[in-house]
Design an enzyme around this catalytic site. Structure first.
Site, PDB file in Angstrom:
ATOM      1  N   ILE A  49      -9.583   9.901  -0.097  1.00 51.27           N
ATOM      2  CA  ILE A  49      -9.676   8.712  -0.953  1.00 51.27           C
ATOM      3  C   ILE A  49      -9.687   7.475  -0.057  1.00 51.27           C
ATOM      4  O   ILE A  49      -8.934   7.404   0.911  1.00 51.27           O
ATOM      5  CB  ILE A  49      -8.449   8.611  -1.894  1.00 51.27           C
ATOM      6  CG1 ILE A  49      -8.470   9.708  -2.943  1.00 51.27           C
ATOM      7  CG2 ILE A  49      -8.363   7.240  -2.563  1.00 51.27           C
ATOM      8  CD1 ILE A  49      -9.479   9.528  -4.037  1.00 51.27           C
ATOM      9  N   HIS A  64      -4.105   4.077  -3.480  1.00 50.74           N
ATOM     10  CA  HIS A  64      -4.166   3.303  -2.235  1.00 50.74           C
ATOM     11  C   HIS A  64      -3.261   2.076  -2.305  1.00 50.74           C
ATOM     12  O   HIS A  64      -2.376   1.903  -1.460  1.00 50.74           O
ATOM     13  CB  HIS A  64      -5.624   2.913  -1.975  1.00 50.74           C
ATOM     14  CG  HIS A  64      -5.851   2.158  -0.712  1.00 50.74           C
ATOM     15  ND1 HIS A  64      -5.886   0.789  -0.661  1.00 50.74           N
ATOM     16  CD2 HIS A  64      -6.075   2.586   0.549  1.00 50.74           C
ATOM     17  CE1 HIS A  64      -6.122   0.407   0.593  1.00 50.74           C
ATOM     18  NE2 HIS A  64      -6.239   1.474   1.335  1.00 50.74           N
ATOM     19  N   LEU A  84      -8.655  -1.582  11.079  1.00 52.77           N
ATOM     20  CA  LEU A  84      -8.868  -0.144  11.210  1.00 52.77           C
ATOM     21  C   LEU A  84      -9.501   0.217  12.542  1.00 52.77           C
ATOM     22  O   LEU A  84     -10.399  -0.456  13.038  1.00 52.77           O
ATOM     23  CB  LEU A  84      -9.706   0.349  10.034  1.00 52.77           C
ATOM     24  CG  LEU A  84      -8.954   0.233   8.698  1.00 52.77           C
ATOM     25  CD1 LEU A  84      -9.866   0.559   7.537  1.00 52.77           C
ATOM     26  CD2 LEU A  84      -7.728   1.122   8.680  1.00 52.77           C
ATOM     27  N   HIS A  99     -21.779 -11.789  34.634  1.00 54.17           N
ATOM     28  CA  HIS A  99     -23.034 -12.150  33.983  1.00 54.17           C
ATOM     29  C   HIS A  99     -22.759 -13.192  32.902  1.00 54.17           C
ATOM     30  O   HIS A  99     -22.978 -12.983  31.716  1.00 54.17           O
ATOM     31  CB  HIS A  99     -23.728 -10.905  33.420  1.00 54.17           C
ATOM     32  CG  HIS A  99     -24.227  -9.974  34.487  1.00 54.17           C
ATOM     33  ND1 HIS A  99     -23.449  -9.539  35.539  1.00 54.17           N
ATOM     34  CD2 HIS A  99     -25.444  -9.378  34.682  1.00 54.17           C
ATOM     35  CE1 HIS A  99     -24.150  -8.733  36.313  1.00 54.17           C
ATOM     36  NE2 HIS A  99     -25.366  -8.628  35.831  1.00 54.17           N
ATOM     37  N   GLY A 143      -3.537  -2.511  11.844  1.00 54.42           N
ATOM     38  CA  GLY A 143      -3.963  -2.925  10.521  1.00 54.42           C
ATOM     39  C   GLY A 143      -5.465  -3.087  10.454  1.00 54.42           C
ATOM     40  O   GLY A 143      -6.083  -2.729   9.457  1.00 54.42           O
ATOM     41  N   ASN A 173      -6.726  12.489   2.876  1.00 57.83           N
ATOM     42  CA  ASN A 173      -6.463  12.417   1.433  1.00 57.83           C
ATOM     43  C   ASN A 173      -7.738  12.266   0.608  1.00 57.83           C
ATOM     44  O   ASN A 173      -7.688  12.223  -0.619  1.00 57.83           O
ATOM     45  CB  ASN A 173      -5.473  11.285   1.120  1.00 57.83           C
ATOM     46  CG  ASN A 173      -5.984   9.935   1.576  1.00 57.83           C
ATOM     47  OD1 ASN A 173      -7.192   9.701   1.630  1.00 57.83           O
ATOM     48  ND2 ASN A 173      -5.079   9.032   1.912  1.00 57.83           N
ATOM     49  N   HIS A 216       0.855  -1.195   0.000  1.00 54.22           N
ATOM     50  CA  HIS A 216       0.000   0.000   0.000  1.00 54.22           C
ATOM     51  C   HIS A 216       0.888   1.242   0.000  1.00 54.22           C
ATOM     52  O   HIS A 216       1.429   1.616   1.039  1.00 54.22           O
ATOM     53  CB  HIS A 216      -0.902  -0.007   1.223  1.00 54.22           C
ATOM     54  CG  HIS A 216      -1.850  -1.172   1.287  1.00 54.22           C
ATOM     55  ND1 HIS A 216      -1.456  -2.430   1.669  1.00 54.22           N
ATOM     56  CD2 HIS A 216      -3.176  -1.268   0.998  1.00 54.22           C
ATOM     57  CE1 HIS A 216      -2.508  -3.261   1.620  1.00 54.22           C
ATOM     58  NE2 HIS A 216      -3.549  -2.581   1.214  1.00 54.22           N
ATOM     59  N   GLU A 253     -17.159  -0.334  24.785  1.00 57.24           N
ATOM     60  CA  GLU A 253     -16.434  -1.570  25.048  1.00 57.24           C
ATOM     61  C   GLU A 253     -15.284  -1.804  24.075  1.00 57.24           C
ATOM     62  O   GLU A 253     -14.218  -2.285  24.460  1.00 57.24           O
ATOM     63  CB  GLU A 253     -17.391  -2.768  25.003  1.00 57.24           C
ATOM     64  CG  GLU A 253     -18.473  -2.749  26.073  1.00 57.24           C
ATOM     65  CD  GLU A 253     -19.692  -1.929  25.682  1.00 57.24           C
ATOM     66  OE1 GLU A 253     -19.720  -1.401  24.543  1.00 57.24           O
ATOM     67  OE2 GLU A 253     -20.617  -1.810  26.508  1.00 57.24           O
ATOM     68  N   HIS A 304     -28.660 -10.580  26.754  1.00 53.86           N
ATOM     69  CA  HIS A 304     -27.630 -10.391  27.769  1.00 53.86           C
ATOM     70  C   HIS A 304     -27.083 -11.709  28.334  1.00 53.86           C
ATOM     71  O   HIS A 304     -26.306 -11.685  29.279  1.00 53.86           O
ATOM     72  CB  HIS A 304     -28.187  -9.537  28.919  1.00 53.86           C
ATOM     73  CG  HIS A 304     -28.335  -8.090  28.556  1.00 53.86           C
ATOM     74  ND1 HIS A 304     -29.141  -7.674  27.529  1.00 53.86           N
ATOM     75  CD2 HIS A 304     -27.760  -6.959  29.054  1.00 53.86           C
ATOM     76  CE1 HIS A 304     -29.070  -6.353  27.420  1.00 53.86           C
ATOM     77  NE2 HIS A 304     -28.246  -5.903  28.329  1.00 53.86           N
ATOM     78  N   ASP A 325      -8.587   7.784   7.045  1.00 57.38           N
ATOM     79  CA  ASP A 325     -10.032   8.006   7.067  1.00 57.38           C
ATOM     80  C   ASP A 325     -10.774   6.817   7.647  1.00 57.38           C
ATOM     81  O   ASP A 325     -11.767   6.968   8.354  1.00 57.38           O
ATOM     82  CB  ASP A 325     -10.544   8.261   5.647  1.00 57.38           C
ATOM     83  CG  ASP A 325     -10.026   9.572   5.092  1.00 57.38           C
ATOM     84  OD1 ASP A 325     -10.349  10.609   5.671  1.00 57.38           O
ATOM     85  OD2 ASP A 325      -9.291   9.531   4.094  1.00 57.38           O
ATOM     86  N   GLY A 326     -10.299   5.617   7.325  1.00 58.86           N
ATOM     87  CA  GLY A 326     -10.987   4.422   7.798  1.00 58.86           C
ATOM     88  C   GLY A 326     -11.030   4.359   9.310  1.00 58.86           C
ATOM     89  O   GLY A 326     -12.059   4.016   9.907  1.00 58.86           O
TER      90      GLY A 326
END
Lengths: 647, 647
Positions: B185, B257, B117, B445, B115, B183, B26, B395, B457, B153-154
């Protein structure tokens, strides 16, 4: 004009009385949101309690699902027959429709299961998308309704809630309204313990309309609800509320959330709110106000039924909602060369674009590598006619949106990403399994076959983790034909989700005859032994191709070997012991799957063997990794020979 | 003054050459963020390449981990010895330190695996918390460093990334800076396909400092980095960049990318950037600029070592980092009555508050029901001396923060929530397992014992899903003694995470003698048969108490019965076949666990039986549910008698 003030109090007292009867429950939401809910139902909501499944009804989602007595009280007061007083009295008891958290029962008015924070609002985004997609297809004469979600602070702290805000604003879902119970209290204490952001500003940054209102001021709420309906953006109504409003001891306090309610609380609330009625007694005048409020929706429903009968698309509308399978079903062309199963799946999905236009594909930023957009246009803020939603890098939202779309009805939803990211949306997938929603999960990059992207991106334990989940069918097809069969079976399945684990690496074509849906039995002999079976190789996915290649070598060494492809354990487990024994045979068994052995003991006896992954993967090309971890034809042959000798 | 412009180009060409050599990778991030990274390293970062493990170093996190060649080039140019030119040439090959995504190798300068995201920035929040907690304890003479995260961005679309923004702002982590590669993109195309929110406004809503800068303007970046260091809030530097900057064919395009790079791309980039050097050749003058840039950190490290030797807390500082167990270890008082194991765990955690002050507890909005705050003060924006972090209903962030804290060092991190919510943080827990970080997960729980909150739950398949995960130890202790033993074993474990599944429902005390850590063998006979064993009951958690109760009834019926408690499958699996056989015995086996049978075939033979959950749970009180699903003493006795007869 209805007395909304008293309508709200009716919610409060039914909640109090039911929680007192159950001995436990969460009063914070029903007491805090009573005016908001009563105003919505009295003046805005479009539903017909006599026809809870009316397709063009508004959808109500109680995202803060612990406040379930709010919903049950609303449904009771509105006249949903399943929600009788007896039902309210059975709150939190085994078999009651009034479960601790709302459990989907659409004929009773409970649209979707909620309670795990964030799931509700994320599903609501899916419902709003479904409405817009259907409206684009059938017009607003047939489809024109809204989604209203009750939302607590917890839902907005959850990452999936944040994903929902972001995408709903991006898609300009003007049919979606969040009613935020801004009570500034969580189960831990003041929300300020863990959050200090400007939540209205956060929504505005994502292009929402934000209206701030006193959550106990009926006229302010009413105005906000009206304004929500006229804006093209999704709307947050930030309702400043007092948790447990009405119980002097608990109002505005941490204990308002779910502290046990006493007899004294009941007496004091009755005094404070001037409510002389006995538990579970609601004056007729209040029932009357609730009932007449529902006439607006009843009339709309009747008009809709008339309109629909005369509508040129009424048959198509029904077809989308029934979603029968195309006849004949798609028989894939057998590829000439080894082909990744994700690509074969894309071929089926392409065919479905026209063959089942009610399919709607959600994808998380992997358009190209997952091959499922090729023939589909995007569903966007400006064009709702597309059947592919760019969900962005928001897997958990995508999973919950799928639930919302499936619960909404009228569409068949497909959810596409990498298998390693299933962990991000697992909680939503579990909700699909729990609700038995027919969502299809297409996952690519199923194993170390991912290659150099390395162990973060290589599923090892994921197959086992979903095989352990009730109601979830896990398919790992061997080739193009099994992939098409998985689609066929999954689309025929109406009572639960199906998951496909598909390969990025090329899959050898192990079947040439697609005339029988052999995958339907879950496991079957894909290649027979030449003589009395001395060894059975059992494999899934691309390892079936390895097993078939090894079979020749084993036969050449005098070991008559059968190969069983086992694309779906759950289907195989449905067979009788005898039927399964006939397929698996008595000979020594060697199972091959590029995944954790966990669970395989179910199909193997102590003397049998397994070739797979005992650790996480590594970063190298796929063929290098398969060799490194011993998942090779040579190793299958060696282990098969050894097994045969030790017999 | 260093020539940062050329330093940046050196990153670009090493990335290009390594990706060309690997045949894949990349390029978008290393080419787009080269100036940002070079400016950070040249003028701001505090690290010592000669001593990569220096505790007071700045932490660098490449959250957009697919751009791994950025990090490898930086480490090579900075002089980290493991990152030789040969290492760069082995990018994405089996065994290379230059894996497809960064894999934690702290001696090589790779601080944490990234890695997937969002994981990186969420872990970075944990690192920043760790620094502040340690600074509060040891002062800024010993602890005064920053965390810098490269962000794509991810990462910001991911819900966990949003959770990170929210909590970092709330906790006012001024030592944390995000360098956003804006960027516009993604791998799908323009970010506008899936997001249109105002990201700087979103950060400002969460109380961050936001600085916008041209990501290729060195002086603007330099000023922004300086400003980040002086503000008490966390800082977002929104760097407007051009993806794949330098390759004319791909600059600013989707293919920037990760589209395969050609020989022609290499030629054109060399022409465009006036770089006459052969692949992997960096002029000495540029190496010199990189090397001298590191002298700032080298000097700081040497000064720190001097300061530390003279510091009154230097021994305590070392003790926290080594974290030896207290001697003697905590022997719990045996409760007089059945006690929830979550409560017994809280007792141990209380004791650890002083006994191991380096423990830091993270909790997601469940302070009261999980019992792990009782003696701990909160870590807040105003007071960093607390050892309990209110993580809010976030969480996934909490899970990743745990990884960041563990990777940072100096603290033992404990992560507390409900077991049903483990699905929300599973991806982060998998990262802990992959990295072999010693995080402890305390889950309450554990089963249908949750009661009326219902199936959302109630974990059913969760134990199986984690038992399938490599490197993860799953403990389900039976009583207060086994709970304390689980803590003991987990704290002794340095090479991987441990998970405790603890009960809300009261657990009968099955052990009275705590003198031997019997749980260490994973499974053991907790109660012997009165004569030659005719039946073995195997159970975990609160079901051990049921098994012990059933044992008496079975013995009374003439079936000599042993009870095996099996708190940790992974530890038991480490024993020899013979040792395991001695414990499990030859007699018929009946296993009892209020969970999915998935995986139990490993310990049971076809003729053995299992009592547990074949479906999701339901909403009712715990005892009602146990009876409803047949997990009762009576059923154990009935099945045990039947098993014994069929023998």
């Amino acid at each position: 004009m209805s007395d909304i003030h008293s309508m709200a109090h009716a919610i409060r007292f039914l909640a109090l009385d039911a929680i007192r009867t159950a001995g436990e429950g969460h009063q914070g939401v029903p007491l805090g949101m009573a005016e908001i809910a009563a105003t919505l139902y009295a003046n805005h909501l479009k539903v017909n309690p006599d026809d809870p499944l009316w397709p063009d009804r508004d959808r109500v989602v109680l995202s803060n699902g612990h406040g379930s007595m709010l919903l049950y009280a609303l449904l009771h007061l509105s006249g949903y027959k399943e929600l009788s007083l007896d039902a309210l009295k059975s709150f939190r008891k085994l078999g009651s429709v009034c479960a601790g958290h709302p459990e989907i029962e659409q004929h009773a008015g409970i649209e979707i299961t909620t309670g795990l924070l964030g799931q509700g609002i994320a599903s609501a985004v899916g419902m709003a998308v479904a409405e817009q997609r259907l409206q684009a297809q059938f017009g607003s004469d047939l489809v024109d309704h809204r989604t209203w979600a009750f939302v607590g602070d917890g839902c907005l702290q959850e990452g999936m809630g944040q994903e929902a805000i972001s995408l709903a604003g991006h898609l300009r879902l003007g049919n979606l309204t969040f009613l935020w119970d801004d009570n500034q209290i969580t189960d831990d204490g003041a929300t300020g313990l863990s959050i200090s952001e400007d939540i209205p500003a956060r929504f505005r940054a994502a292009n929402w309309q934000v209206i701030e209102a006193d959550g106990h001021d009926i006229s302010a709420i009413d105005a906000a609800l009206s304004q929500a309906k006229t804006d093209p953006r999704p709307t947050l109504i930030a309702c400043r509320t007092i948790i447990a409003r009405g119980i002097p001891r608990l109002e505005g306090k941490r204990g308002g959330h779910s502290a046990p309610l006493t007899e004294q609380d009941s007496i004091e609330m009755r005094t404070a709110l001037d409510w002389p009625h006995a538990p579970f007694v609601i004056p007729d005048s209040i029932y009357h106000d609730w009932t007449t409020s529902m006439n607006r929706g009843r009339a709309a429903c009747h008009e809709w039924i008339q309109r629909k009968q005369a509508h040129p698309k009424h048959a198509e509308f029904d077809r989308w909602h029934q979603s029968p399978l195309p006849d004949p079903w798609h028989i894939p062309a057998v590829p000439n060369a080894a082909t990744p199963t994700i690509q074969s799946s894309g071929d089926v999905c392409d065919w479905l674009t026209d063959a089942m236009p009610e399919t709607l594909v959600l994808c998380a930023d992997l358009e190209a590598p997952t091959n499922h957009k090729r023939r589909r246009a995007a569903f966007t803020a400006d064009d709702r006619s597309g059947s592919y939603v760019h969900c962005g890098v928001r897997e958990h939202l995508m999973g919950a949106m799928g639930n919302g779309i499936a619960a909404h009805g009228g569409l068949r939803v497909v959810n596409v990403t990498y298998l390693a990211f299933s962990d991000y949306e697992r909680a939503a997938m579990r909700m699909a399994a729990l609700m038995r929603l027919p969502v299809i999960y297409v996952f690519s990059h199923d194993s170390i076959g991912v290659g150099s992207n390395g162990p973060t991106h290589q599923p090892i334990e994921v197959l086992a983790s979903f095989r352990a989940m009730p109601n979830m069918r896990v398919f790992r097809p061997a080739d193009a034909i099994e992939t098409a069969e998985a689609w066929h079976i999954a689309l025929q399945t109406r009572d639960g989700p199906s998951l496909f684990a598909l390969s990025r690496q090329p899959a050898e074509q192990v079947r040439s005859d697609a005339s029988a849906t052999l995958s339907r039995s879950g496991a079957y002999v894909v290649s027979n032994a030449s003589g009395p079976r001395a060894l059975t190789l059992i494999a899934t996915g691309t390892e079936v191709g390895l097993a078939v290649a090894a079979q020749s070598a084993l036969e050449a060494r005098g070991v008559p070997t059968a190969v069983v492809s086992m694309p779906c354990w759950e289907l195989f487990a449905e067979h009788s012991t005898e039927a399964r024994a006939a397929i698996l045979g008595d000979a020594p068994r060697l199972a091959i799957e590029a995944a954790s052995p966990f669970g395989w003991s179910h199909w193997l006896r102590p003397e049998d063997r397994f070739i797979g992954m005992d650790s996480f993967g590594a970063s190298a090309k796929a063929d290098v990794l398969y060799a490194h971890f011993g998942i090779t034809v040579d190793n299958i042959v060696a282990q098969g020979v050894a097994l045969n000798k030790q017999k």
